[in-house]
Design a protein around this motif. Sequence first.
Motif, PDB file in Angstrom:
ATOM      1  N   UNK A 147     -53.137  78.292 -54.900  1.00 53.27           N
ATOM      2  CA  UNK A 147     -53.241  76.837 -54.862  1.00 53.27           C
ATOM      3  C   UNK A 147     -52.311  76.238 -53.817  1.00 53.27           C
ATOM      4  N   UNK A 148     -52.751  75.137 -53.237  1.00 52.50           N
ATOM      5  CA  UNK A 148     -51.902  74.281 -52.395  1.00 52.50           C
ATOM      6  C   UNK A 148     -51.791  72.918 -53.079  1.00 52.50           C
ATOM      7  N   UNK A 149     -50.564  72.478 -53.292  1.00 53.68           N
ATOM      8  CA  UNK A 149     -50.269  71.153 -53.820  1.00 53.68           C
ATOM      9  C   UNK A 149     -49.491  70.372 -52.766  1.00 53.68           C
ATOM     10  N   UNK A 150     -49.419  69.071 -52.968  1.00 54.95           N
ATOM     11  CA  UNK A 150     -48.548  68.247 -52.136  1.00 54.95           C
ATOM     12  C   UNK A 150     -47.910  67.170 -53.000  1.00 54.95           C
ATOM     13  N   UNK A 151     -46.778  66.696 -52.505  1.00 56.98           N
ATOM     14  CA  UNK A 151     -46.033  65.684 -53.257  1.00 56.98           C
ATOM     15  C   UNK A 151     -45.350  64.729 -52.305  1.00 56.98           C
ATOM     16  N   UNK A 152     -45.446  63.456 -52.635  1.00 52.88           N
ATOM     17  CA  UNK A 152     -44.674  62.431 -51.936  1.00 52.88           C
ATOM     18  C   UNK A 152     -43.667  61.877 -52.929  1.00 52.88           C
ATOM     19  N   UNK A 155     -54.270  69.985 -53.783  1.00 51.10           N
ATOM     20  CA  UNK A 155     -54.972  69.713 -52.534  1.00 51.10           C
ATOM     21  C   UNK A 155     -56.191  70.624 -52.396  1.00 51.10           C
ATOM     22  N   UNK A 156     -55.972  71.911 -52.627  1.00 53.95           N
ATOM     23  CA  UNK A 156     -57.040  72.892 -52.466  1.00 53.95           C
ATOM     24  C   UNK A 156     -56.648  74.178 -53.165  1.00 53.95           C
ATOM     25  N   UNK A 157     -57.648  74.958 -53.553  1.00 50.89           N
ATOM     26  CA  UNK A 157     -57.349  76.297 -54.021  1.00 50.89           C
ATOM     27  C   UNK A 157     -58.484  77.243 -53.681  1.00 50.89           C
ATOM     28  N   UNK A 158     -58.187  78.535 -53.823  1.00 52.84           N
ATOM     29  CA  UNK A 158     -59.164  79.565 -53.507  1.00 52.84           C
ATOM     30  C   UNK A 158     -59.030  80.676 -54.533  1.00 52.84           C
ATOM     31  N   UNK A 159     -60.147  81.054 -55.131  1.00 50.75           N
ATOM     32  CA  UNK A 159     -60.126  82.084 -56.166  1.00 50.75           C
ATOM     33  C   UNK A 159     -60.096  83.470 -55.527  1.00 50.75           C
ATOM     34  N   UNK A 160     -59.983  84.468 -56.386  1.00 50.01           N
ATOM     35  CA  UNK A 160     -59.955  85.842 -55.907  1.00 50.01           C
ATOM     36  C   UNK A 160     -61.261  86.217 -55.213  1.00 50.01           C
ATOM     37  N   UNK A 220     -45.757  70.064 -48.823  1.00 53.79           N
ATOM     38  CA  UNK A 220     -46.859  70.907 -49.284  1.00 53.79           C
ATOM     39  C   UNK A 220     -46.292  72.184 -49.903  1.00 53.79           C
ATOM     40  N   UNK A 221     -46.813  72.512 -51.093  1.00 53.02           N
ATOM     41  CA  UNK A 221     -46.319  73.646 -51.864  1.00 53.02           C
ATOM     42  C   UNK A 221     -47.431  74.654 -52.125  1.00 53.02           C
ATOM     43  N   UNK A 222     -47.064  75.906 -52.017  1.00 51.80           N
ATOM     44  CA  UNK A 222     -47.930  76.996 -52.436  1.00 51.80           C
ATOM     45  C   UNK A 222     -47.644  77.284 -53.908  1.00 51.80           C
ATOM     46  N   UNK A 223     -48.690  77.627 -54.647  1.00 54.20           N
ATOM     47  CA  UNK A 223     -48.551  77.789 -56.102  1.00 54.20           C
ATOM     48  C   UNK A 223     -49.468  78.897 -56.590  1.00 54.20           C
ATOM     49  N   UNK A 224     -48.986  79.632 -57.582  1.00 49.15           N
ATOM     50  CA  UNK A 224     -49.851  80.610 -58.249  1.00 49.15           C
ATOM     51  C   UNK A 224     -49.518  80.615 -59.736  1.00 49.15           C
ATOM     52  N   UNK A 225     -50.546  80.720 -60.538  1.00 48.84           N
ATOM     53  CA  UNK A 225     -50.380  80.874 -61.982  1.00 48.84           C
ATOM     54  C   UNK A 225     -50.683  82.337 -62.290  1.00 48.84           C
ATOM     55  N   UNK A 226     -49.698  83.026 -62.859  1.00 48.73           N
ATOM     56  CA  UNK A 226     -49.790  84.483 -62.924  1.00 48.73           C
ATOM     57  C   UNK A 226     -49.222  84.933 -64.253  1.00 48.73           C
ATOM     58  N   UNK A 227     -50.073  85.563 -65.082  1.00 46.04           N
ATOM     59  CA  UNK A 227     -49.653  86.050 -66.393  1.00 46.04           C
ATOM     60  C   UNK A 227     -48.912  84.973 -67.171  1.00 46.04           C
ATOM     61  N   UNK A 228     -49.562  83.827 -67.315  1.00 43.03           N
ATOM     62  CA  UNK A 228     -49.069  82.717 -68.136  1.00 43.03           C
ATOM     63  C   UNK A 228     -47.819  82.060 -67.576  1.00 43.03           C
ATOM     64  N   UNK A 229     -47.429  82.403 -66.380  1.00 44.12           N
ATOM     65  CA  UNK A 229     -46.303  81.730 -65.741  1.00 44.12           C
ATOM     66  C   UNK A 229     -46.793  81.084 -64.452  1.00 44.12           C
ATOM     67  N   UNK A 230     -46.007  80.108 -64.015  1.00 45.16           N
ATOM     68  CA  UNK A 230     -46.366  79.372 -62.814  1.00 45.16           C
ATOM     69  C   UNK A 230     -45.236  79.503 -61.807  1.00 45.16           C
ATOM     70  N   UNK A 231     -45.615  79.761 -60.566  1.00 43.70           N
ATOM     71  CA  UNK A 231     -44.622  79.978 -59.514  1.00 43.70           C
ATOM     72  C   UNK A 231     -44.903  79.045 -58.343  1.00 43.70           C
ATOM     73  N   UNK A 232     -43.806  78.593 -57.729  1.00 43.61           N
ATOM     74  CA  UNK A 232     -43.901  77.663 -56.616  1.00 43.61           C
ATOM     75  C   UNK A 232     -43.070  78.166 -55.439  1.00 43.61           C
TER      76      UNK A 232
END
Length: 115
Positions: free
Chosen positions: A35-40, A48-53, A93-105
Amino acid sequence: QVRLVESGGGLVQAGGSLRLSCQASGVNFKIATMNWYRQVPMKQRELVANITSSGITNYADSVKSRFTVSRNNAWNTVNLQMDSLKPEDTAVYYCNVKYYAREFWGRGTQVTVSS
């Protein structure tokens, strides 16, 4: 240990382009939706956008037809090509992944679009 490192931000004039990259480590990248997020300031982070496996992409309405998300499973990277940039795209702009019930930024990368 999951680590996400963004790069490619900067200052660009309205109408210009930037390409963001996110290098991921510590995850089975091939199975992860990225995932890509953004914050002001003073606002919530927005997706913003994401892409699956399998390569299915999803975009916020505000960036459709201007941004393109892609991934390279050999290099564990996810990219965000941003074209026709507008001043309202200015954000961290932040990169993000949700992985095994945890979220990483990642730490984020600043994108500034001047009018």
